[in-house]
Design an enzyme around this catalytic site. Structure first.
Site, PDB file in Angstrom:
ATOM      1  N   TYR A 120       0.862  -1.176   0.000  1.00  0.00           N
ATOM      2  CA  TYR A 120       0.000   0.000   0.000  1.00  0.00           C
ATOM      3  C   TYR A 120       0.898   1.226   0.000  1.00  0.00           C
ATOM      4  N   GLY A 162       5.755  -0.409   3.278  1.00  0.00           N
ATOM      5  CA  GLY A 162       6.407  -1.670   3.653  1.00  0.00           C
ATOM      6  C   GLY A 162       6.452  -2.632   2.483  1.00  0.00           C
ATOM      7  N   GLN A 311       9.131  -2.887  41.852  1.00  0.00           N
ATOM      8  CA  GLN A 311       9.124  -3.753  40.662  1.00  0.00           C
ATOM      9  C   GLN A 311       7.674  -4.080  40.266  1.00  0.00           C
ATOM     10  N   GLU A 405       0.141   4.575  10.266  1.00  0.00           N
ATOM     11  CA  GLU A 405      -1.332   4.681  10.259  1.00  0.00           C
ATOM     12  C   GLU A 405      -1.828   5.951  10.932  1.00  0.00           C
TER      13      GLU A 405
HETATM   14  C1  LIG Z   1      -5.655 -11.217  16.799  1.00  0.00           C
HETATM   15  C2  LIG Z   1      -5.532 -10.452  15.521  1.00  0.00           C
HETATM   16  C3  LIG Z   1      -6.389 -11.098  14.519  1.00  0.00           C
HETATM   17  C4  LIG Z   1      -6.261 -10.882  13.273  1.00  0.00           C
HETATM   18  C5  LIG Z   1      -5.277  -9.970  12.651  1.00  0.00           C
HETATM   19  C6  LIG Z   1      -5.491 -10.012  11.226  1.00  0.00           C
HETATM   20  C7  LIG Z   1      -4.921  -9.265  10.383  1.00  0.00           C
HETATM   21  C8  LIG Z   1      -3.918  -8.222  10.744  1.00  0.00           C
HETATM   22  C9  LIG Z   1      -4.420  -6.937  10.297  1.00  0.00           C
HETATM   23  C10 LIG Z   1      -3.997  -5.780  10.741  1.00  0.00           C
HETATM   24  C11 LIG Z   1      -2.734  -5.365  11.369  1.00  0.00           C
HETATM   25  C12 LIG Z   1      -2.418  -5.848  12.648  1.00  0.00           C
HETATM   26  C13 LIG Z   1      -1.325  -5.425  13.171  1.00  0.00           C
HETATM   27  C14 LIG Z   1      -0.464  -4.379  12.486  1.00  0.00           C
HETATM   28  C15 LIG Z   1       0.886  -4.870  12.441  1.00  0.00           C
HETATM   29  C16 LIG Z   1       1.779  -4.382  11.722  1.00  0.00           C
HETATM   30  C17 LIG Z   1       1.601  -3.168  10.881  1.00  0.00           C
HETATM   31  C18 LIG Z   1       2.578  -3.239   9.830  1.00  0.00           C
HETATM   32  C19 LIG Z   1       2.811  -2.253   9.061  1.00  0.00           C
HETATM   33  C20 LIG Z   1       2.229  -0.891   9.192  1.00  0.00           C
HETATM   34  C21 LIG Z   1       1.831  -0.387   7.848  1.00  0.00           C
HETATM   35  C22 LIG Z   1       1.623   1.053   7.873  1.00  0.00           C
HETATM   36  C23 LIG Z   1       0.986   1.603   6.898  1.00  0.00           C
HETATM   37  C24 LIG Z   1       0.770   3.065   6.817  1.00  0.00           C
HETATM   38  O1  LIG Z   1       1.214   3.837   7.617  1.00  0.00           O
HETATM   39  S1  LIG Z   1      -0.178   3.584   5.507  1.00  0.00           S
HETATM   40  C25 LIG Z   1      -0.222   5.305   5.603  1.00  0.00           C
HETATM   41  C26 LIG Z   1      -1.060   5.776   6.730  1.00  0.00           C
HETATM   42  N1  LIG Z   1      -1.247   7.192   6.654  1.00  0.00           N
HETATM   43  C27 LIG Z   1      -2.005   7.840   7.474  1.00  0.00           C
HETATM   44  O2  LIG Z   1      -2.581   7.281   8.378  1.00  0.00           O
HETATM   45  C28 LIG Z   1      -2.168   9.294   7.167  1.00  0.00           C
HETATM   46  C29 LIG Z   1      -2.838  10.020   8.281  1.00  0.00           C
HETATM   47  N2  LIG Z   1      -3.653  11.082   7.744  1.00  0.00           N
HETATM   48  C30 LIG Z   1      -4.993  10.921   7.544  1.00  0.00           C
HETATM   49  O3  LIG Z   1      -5.566   9.881   7.796  1.00  0.00           O
HETATM   50  C31 LIG Z   1      -5.689  12.099   7.007  1.00  0.00           C
HETATM   51  O4  LIG Z   1      -4.923  12.938   6.261  1.00  0.00           O
HETATM   52  C32 LIG Z   1      -6.352  12.916   8.090  1.00  0.00           C
HETATM   53  C33 LIG Z   1      -5.372  13.385   9.144  1.00  0.00           C
HETATM   54  C34 LIG Z   1      -7.426  12.044   8.709  1.00  0.00           C
HETATM   55  C35 LIG Z   1      -6.984  14.152   7.441  1.00  0.00           C
HETATM   56  O5  LIG Z   1      -7.581  13.791   6.249  1.00  0.00           O
HETATM   57  P1  LIG Z   1      -8.185  14.872   5.252  1.00  0.00           P
HETATM   58  O6  LIG Z   1      -7.261  16.027   5.095  1.00  0.00           O
HETATM   59  O7  LIG Z   1      -8.566  14.174   4.015  1.00  0.00           O
HETATM   60  O8  LIG Z   1      -9.466  15.280   5.997  1.00  0.00           O
HETATM   61  P2  LIG Z   1      -9.874  16.493   6.911  1.00  0.00           P
HETATM   62  O9  LIG Z   1      -8.910  16.779   7.990  1.00  0.00           O
HETATM   63  O10 LIG Z   1     -10.178  17.632   6.028  1.00  0.00           O
HETATM   64  O11 LIG Z   1     -11.158  15.896   7.531  1.00  0.00           O
HETATM   65  C36 LIG Z   1     -12.384  15.882   6.822  1.00  0.00           C
HETATM   66  C37 LIG Z   1     -13.368  15.022   7.565  1.00  0.00           C
HETATM   67  O12 LIG Z   1     -13.115  13.659   7.236  1.00  0.00           O
HETATM   68  C38 LIG Z   1     -13.073  12.923   8.451  1.00  0.00           C
HETATM   69  N3  LIG Z   1     -12.251  11.730   8.239  1.00  0.00           N
HETATM   70  C39 LIG Z   1     -10.942  11.663   8.032  1.00  0.00           C
HETATM   71  N4  LIG Z   1     -10.578  10.377   7.905  1.00  0.00           N
HETATM   72  C40 LIG Z   1     -11.694   9.646   8.005  1.00  0.00           C
HETATM   73  C41 LIG Z   1     -11.959   8.251   7.964  1.00  0.00           C
HETATM   74  N5  LIG Z   1     -10.987   7.368   7.791  1.00  0.00           N
HETATM   75  N6  LIG Z   1     -13.221   7.837   8.137  1.00  0.00           N
HETATM   76  C42 LIG Z   1     -14.237   8.732   8.331  1.00  0.00           C
HETATM   77  N7  LIG Z   1     -14.033  10.076   8.389  1.00  0.00           N
HETATM   78  C43 LIG Z   1     -12.791  10.517   8.230  1.00  0.00           C
HETATM   79  C44 LIG Z   1     -12.503  13.884   9.415  1.00  0.00           C
HETATM   80  O13 LIG Z   1     -12.695  13.450  10.753  1.00  0.00           O
HETATM   81  C45 LIG Z   1     -13.251  15.118   9.061  1.00  0.00           C
HETATM   82  O14 LIG Z   1     -14.557  15.029   9.594  1.00  0.00           O
HETATM   83  P3  LIG Z   1     -15.285  16.332  10.099  1.00  0.00           P
HETATM   84  O15 LIG Z   1     -15.093  17.399   9.076  1.00  0.00           O
HETATM   85  O16 LIG Z   1     -16.697  15.883  10.253  1.00  0.00           O
HETATM   86  O17 LIG Z   1     -14.655  16.673  11.395  1.00  0.00           O
HETATM   87  C1  LIG Z   2       7.302   1.476  10.438  1.00  0.00           C
HETATM   88  C2  LIG Z   2       6.543   2.320   9.467  1.00  0.00           C
HETATM   89  C3  LIG Z   2       5.821   1.696   8.458  1.00  0.00           C
HETATM   90  C4  LIG Z   2       5.133   2.460   7.524  1.00  0.00           C
HETATM   91  N1  LIG Z   2       4.475   1.822   6.514  1.00  0.00           N
HETATM   92  C5  LIG Z   2       3.841   2.562   5.565  1.00  0.00           C
HETATM   93  C6  LIG Z   2       3.182   1.911   4.481  1.00  0.00           C
HETATM   94  O1  LIG Z   2       3.168   0.691   4.375  1.00  0.00           O
HETATM   95  N2  LIG Z   2       2.576   2.671   3.547  1.00  0.00           N
HETATM   96  C7  LIG Z   2       2.571   4.021   3.625  1.00  0.00           C
HETATM   97  O2  LIG Z   2       2.000   4.650   2.738  1.00  0.00           O
HETATM   98  N3  LIG Z   2       3.165   4.658   4.649  1.00  0.00           N
HETATM   99  C8  LIG Z   2       3.803   3.966   5.617  1.00  0.00           C
HETATM  100  N4  LIG Z   2       4.415   4.605   6.672  1.00  0.00           N
HETATM  101  C9  LIG Z   2       4.376   6.073   6.758  1.00  0.00           C
HETATM  102  C10 LIG Z   2       3.501   6.581   7.888  1.00  0.00           C
HETATM  103  O3  LIG Z   2       2.152   6.327   7.628  1.00  0.00           O
HETATM  104  C11 LIG Z   2       3.745   8.080   8.100  1.00  0.00           C
HETATM  105  O4  LIG Z   2       5.096   8.243   8.470  1.00  0.00           O
HETATM  106  C12 LIG Z   2       2.817   8.611   9.152  1.00  0.00           C
HETATM  107  O5  LIG Z   2       1.495   8.673   8.669  1.00  0.00           O
HETATM  108  C13 LIG Z   2       3.251   9.998   9.661  1.00  0.00           C
HETATM  109  O6  LIG Z   2       3.359  10.915   8.638  1.00  0.00           O
HETATM  110  P1  LIG Z   2       4.672  11.803   8.432  1.00  0.00           P
HETATM  111  O7  LIG Z   2       5.827  10.901   8.362  1.00  0.00           O
HETATM  112  O8  LIG Z   2       4.370  12.701   7.286  1.00  0.00           O
HETATM  113  O9  LIG Z   2       4.801  12.659   9.736  1.00  0.00           O
HETATM  114  P2  LIG Z   2       4.620  14.222   9.863  1.00  0.00           P
HETATM  115  O10 LIG Z   2       3.210  14.561   9.566  1.00  0.00           O
HETATM  116  O11 LIG Z   2       5.652  14.943   9.113  1.00  0.00           O
HETATM  117  O12 LIG Z   2       4.859  14.387  11.421  1.00  0.00           O
HETATM  118  C14 LIG Z   2       5.917  15.163  12.002  1.00  0.00           C
HETATM  119  C15 LIG Z   2       5.351  15.919  13.227  1.00  0.00           C
HETATM  120  O13 LIG Z   2       4.408  16.880  12.780  1.00  0.00           O
HETATM  121  C16 LIG Z   2       3.217  16.793  13.544  1.00  0.00           C
HETATM  122  N5  LIG Z   2       2.062  17.160  12.706  1.00  0.00           N
HETATM  123  C17 LIG Z   2       1.878  16.908  11.386  1.00  0.00           C
HETATM  124  N6  LIG Z   2       0.685  17.370  10.990  1.00  0.00           N
HETATM  125  C18 LIG Z   2       0.093  17.912  12.053  1.00  0.00           C
HETATM  126  C19 LIG Z   2      -1.165  18.546  12.267  1.00  0.00           C
HETATM  127  N7  LIG Z   2      -2.048  18.692  11.291  1.00  0.00           N
HETATM  128  N8  LIG Z   2      -1.436  18.978  13.501  1.00  0.00           N
HETATM  129  C20 LIG Z   2      -0.543  18.822  14.506  1.00  0.00           C
HETATM  130  N9  LIG Z   2       0.658  18.234  14.360  1.00  0.00           N
HETATM  131  C21 LIG Z   2       0.970  17.790  13.149  1.00  0.00           C
HETATM  132  C22 LIG Z   2       3.143  15.333  13.989  1.00  0.00           C
HETATM  133  O14 LIG Z   2       2.373  15.215  15.150  1.00  0.00           O
HETATM  134  C23 LIG Z   2       4.625  15.018  14.229  1.00  0.00           C
HETATM  135  O15 LIG Z   2       4.961  15.410  15.535  1.00  0.00           O
HETATM  136  C24 LIG Z   2       5.132   3.868   7.612  1.00  0.00           C
HETATM  137  C25 LIG Z   2       5.854   4.501   8.640  1.00  0.00           C
HETATM  138  C26 LIG Z   2       6.559   3.743   9.548  1.00  0.00           C
HETATM  139  C27 LIG Z   2       7.331   4.435  10.634  1.00  0.00           C
END
Ligand SMILES: CC/C=C\C/C=C\C/C=C\C/C=C\C/C=C\C/C=C\CC/C=C/C(=O)SCCNC(=O)CCNC(=O)[C@H](O)C(C)(C)COP(=O)(O)OP(=O)(O)OC[C@H]1O[C@@H](n2cnc3c(N)ncnc32)[C@H](O)[C@@H]1OP(=O)(O)O
Ligand SMILES: Cc1cc2nc3c(=O)[nH]c(=O)nc-3n(C[C@H](O)[C@H](O)[C@H](O)COP(=O)(O)OP(=O)(O)OC[C@H]3O[C@@H](n4cnc5c(N)ncnc54)[C@H](O)[C@@H]3O)c2cc1C
Length: 642
Positions: A120, A162, A311, A405
């Site tokens: 992803y 990843g 502890q 995430e």
């Molecule tokens: C026992 C277990 C059994 C089974 C297990 C089986 C399977 C295993 C499965 C799972 C895993 C388990 C363990 C994990 C282990 C390992 C993990 C391994 C790898 C990790 C891989 C990592 C991947 C990644 O990191 S991918 C990249 C992830 N990136 C992010 O998360 C980015 C974060 N940013 C955002 O999400 C968005 O930008 C935002 C901060 C939410 C803002 O979005 P946006 O600018 O578009 O929106 P606004 O701020 O303007 O908000 C508008 C409005 O939308 C609402 N909103 C936002 N998101 C959502 C949503 N998802 N759903 C609904 N609504 C949403 C937001 O709240 C605003 O609402 P309001 O306006 O009403 O306030």
């Molecule tokens: C182990 C690992 C695995 C990952 N796997 C994937 C993957 O499989 N796929 C994928 O697409 N991505 C993956 N990522 C990326 C990950 O999802 C991002 O690093 C994460 O969402 C944070 O975003 P960033 O790095 O841009 O941090 P930044 O947003 O740059 O954060 C830096 C600082 O800024 C602050 N900040 C940023 N925005 C705001 C705001 N609006 N308000 C207040 N504070 C703010 C944060 O709190 C933080 O302190 C992975 C990351 C790691 C570490």
């Protein structure tokens, strides 16, 4: 107890059966301790085991059961990841939730058979949090009915996904979709990255590994650039959004429906975090009942370090948290599966609630898990610092959850948006419209807490106290925000000025949910002995957590100083009560030695002999004189002696 932890007697039994089968299959064991391997060796070892699993998985587990898959993964491949981690955790879930039926028929069976490996790819070098400012574009070419993927500059390189670097040949890529010069925002596309026969990157693709990380080093997190790379129109994931051949855009039923793969991981990762916390605690608690150091009574022999109250205070509240996270995580997964089913049939009304809940839980659980694991490491003294404990590796992996995430602060702010909206309902007299998770915000509380004032009140007065502080902080932060806007501040500026207070509200609300989930579970238990043991743990949990947030309840006099003393005494009382059960409460998670990978945490407690064996097996000990000595240190000493 194992049945409580894993959800049922059947699940607990299946875990045991799976562990027993794995124990009989040496080809699935680590060929040497992971800390002695280089990154390349670990990746090779993991790929080796992965291919055996692909062949033999059906003999060991039911491959359609995610919990069995997860257990198999933890035992055989371990926490440090594997070359297909993202394939199962995000690629398949993204296709399942976001691809149309036709697209699923084309790609899902191939992915499930492991004919292709996917990931992803969303985050970029320049942006991870702010998805609206991702820079990768997918521009629709009407003439050829293709999307043209492009990386306009270095900050637009995909960075972090990843298994992107070396293992995957496909990815769900998130890019800004542009049709007839109009930007429709980030959308997911199915993209082939490498040739299926040669595994070479396809023309127009730049791809590689981003280098070693704090942990998770078996995973090849990668970078990815596109140079005007073309994919068919039909590779846009079209379950909810559609683009017709003539470029007509059909919008989804909810603007954020394409974020579902993230919500999936946020929901499922909670129990994963609980498992890592419990693993570290299992190691530390077992070791603490082997390690003898000092005397409590000078006339007696040296005690097990677990007898020290400090502890116990370091470890036992985290044991309670591990259980609480497991129970809250199980509830969240159920809710997620329900919402996903509803979403697939077009009902998106529960998405906001689920997003708010998972955002808060993801943040609080990962943070407290990190704290608990680090304390477990320190509780093992010097040996905790050795990789033989394996706790530092568990810590490194778990703590990644604070960032991936959705960075924790950012996710707390997402929950805060929901809380502020709820506070506005309360203030405008519309409390009846509050959802079930925030209904308490509309309920008038007593003037003071009744903790220690009502005999046999169970946990009710504790829950009410958590509700009171959470409600008060939410309304206070919301007032601050509304007040600034009334004074003429722009919404975003006002929000930023209140964000520390808003995040405090989010944490308190989430901690309340965790306490309530623990109480709900204990109330459901029929077996008296299990209920008693978990009730003790719950007592410790509510008192410890309340003490931790006491300032919020003291500042408006809801709790008095004498009640605080009572709460503190309860913590000490329950530390003592839990002591006899401490090791069992963690052994009940039934982690095998294979899974724990810890010399310190061995089930048989034979720590010292095995630490010595482990040290002797270090590659540095293959020879008595290292070439670093012959080449540099020896000549240096000789020169100094002249
Ligand atoms: C026992 C277990 C059994 C089974 C297990 C089986 C399977 C295993 C499965 C799972 C895993 C388990 C363990 C994990 C282990 C390992 C993990 C391994 C790898 C990790 C891989 C990592 C991947 C990644 O990191 S991918 C990249 C992830 N990136 C992010 O998360 C980015 C974060 N940013 C955002 O999400 C968005 O930008 C935002 C901060 C939410 C803002 O979005 P946006 O600018 O578009 O929106 P606004 O701020 O303007 O908000 C508008 C409005 O939308 C609402 N909103 C936002 N998101 C959502 C949503 N998802 N759903 C609904 N609504 C949403 C937001 O709240 C605003 O609402 P309001 O306006 O009403 O306030
Ligand atoms: C182990 C690992 C695995 C990952 N796997 C994937 C993957 O499989 N796929 C994928 O697409 N991505 C993956 N990522 C990326 C990950 O999802 C991002 O690093 C994460 O969402 C944070 O975003 P960033 O790095 O841009 O941090 P930044 O947003 O740059 O954060 C830096 C600082 O800024 C602050 N900040 C940023 N925005 C705001 C705001 N609006 N308000 C207040 N504070 C703010 C944060 O709190 C933080 O302190 C992975 C990351 C790691 C570490």
């Amino acid at each position: 107890m194992a049945a409580q932890i894993w959800g049922s007697e059947k699940r607990a039994r299946r875990r045991r059966e799976i562990s027993a089968k794995i124990a009989q299959m040496p080809e699935l064991h680590d060929s040497k301790p992971l800390p002695f391997m280089t990154r390349e060796e670990k990746i090779m070892e993991s790929a080796r085991k992965l291919t055996i699993l692909t062949e033999k998985m059906g003999q060991i587990i039911d491959p359609t059961d995610p919990a069995e898959l997860y257990h198999l993964n933890n035992e055989v491949l371990g926490l440090e990841g594997n070359p297909m981690a993202l394939h199962g955790v995000m690629f398949i879930p993204a296709l399942s939730a976001q691809a149309s039926d036709e697209q699923q028929a084309k790609w899902l069976p191939r992915a499930l058979r492991r004919e292709i490996i996917g990931t992803y790819a969303q985050t970029e070098l320049g942006h991870g949090t702010n998805l609206q400012n991702l820079e990768t574009t997918a521009t629709y070419d009407l003439a050829t009915q293709e999307f043209v993927l492009h990386t306009p500059q270095i900050t637009a390189l995909k960075w972090w996904p990843g298994n992107l670097g070396k293992s995957s040949n496909y990815a769900v890529v998130v890019a800004h979709m542009i049709i007839k010069a109009k930007n429709y925002g980030p959308h997911p596309f199915m993209v082939q990255l490498r040739d299926e026969k040669t595994h070479e990157p396809l023309p127009g693709i730049t791809i590689g590994d981003i280098g070693p990380k704090m942990a998770y080093n078996i995973v090849d997190n990668g970078f990815l650039g596109f140079n005007k790379y073309r994919i068919p129109r039909t590779n846009l994931l079209m379950r909810h959004t559609k683009v017709e051949a003539d470029g007509t855009y059909i919008k989804p039923p909810h603007a954020k429906i394409n974020y579902s793969a993230m919500v999936h991981v946020r929901a499922y990762m909670l129990t994963g975090q609980a498992i890592m916390l419990a693993s570290a605690l299992n190691i530390a608690t077992r070791y603490s009942s082997v390690r003898r150091q000092g005397q409590i009574d000078k006339s007696q022999p040296e005690v097990k370090v677990l007898e020290y109250q400090t502890q116990q205070h370091r470890l036992f509240p985290s044991i309670a948290r591990a259980y609480a996270f497991q129970f809250a995580g199980a509830e969240t997964v159920k809710l997620y599966e329900h919402v996903l089913k509803e979403m697939k049939s077009g009902n998106v009304s529960l998405m906001a609630d689920l997003h708010a809940l998972t955002s808060g839980l993801k943040s609080v659980v990962t943070y407290q898990t990190g704290e608990g694991i680090e304390q477990a490491r320190m509780a093992c003294g010097g040996h905790g610092y050795s990789m033989a404990s394996y706790i530092s590796e568990i810590y490194g992996v778990a703590i990644g959850g604070c960032t991936y995430e959705g960075e924790n602060m950012v996710m707390l702010l997402q929950l805060a948006r929901y809380l502020v909206k709820s506070a506005a309902l309360v203030k405008s007299g519309q409390s009846s419209k509050l959802g079930p998770l925030v209904a308490y915000l509309g309920v008038k509380s007593e003037p003071t807490s009744l903790i220690d004032r009502i005999p046999n009140s169970g946990f009710t007065e504790y829950v009410k106290t958590f509700q009171h502080v959470s409600k008060r902080q939410t309304l206070k932060a919301a007032d601050m925000f509304f007040g600034l806007m009334e004074k003429g501040e722009k919404r975003e500026i006002a929000w930023n000025k209140c964000s520390v207070e808003l995040n405090r509200a989010s944490r308190l609300h989430t901690r309340l949910f965790i306490v309530e989930a623990f109480v709900r579970r204990v109330n459901e238990i029929a077996d008296i002995r299990i209920k008693e043991a978990l009730t003790d743990l719950l007592h410790l949990h509510v008192n410890y957590e309340l003490l931790d947030i006491a300032s919020y309840a003291l500042e408006d006099g809801f709790l008095s100083a004498s009640q605080l003393d009572y709460i503190r005494d309860q913590v000490y009382l329950y530390l003592g009560k839990i002591r006899p059960n401490a090791v069992s409460l963690l052994d009940s998670w039934e982690f095998s030695d294979i899974e724990l990978r810890s010399v310190l945490g061995r089930r048989d407690g034979n720590v010292y002999e095995n630490l010595f064996k482990w040290a002797k097996s270090s590659p540095l000990n293959k020879t008595d004189v290292l070439s670093s000595v012959t080449q540099y240190l020896k000549p240096m000493m000789e020169k100094a002696r002249l």
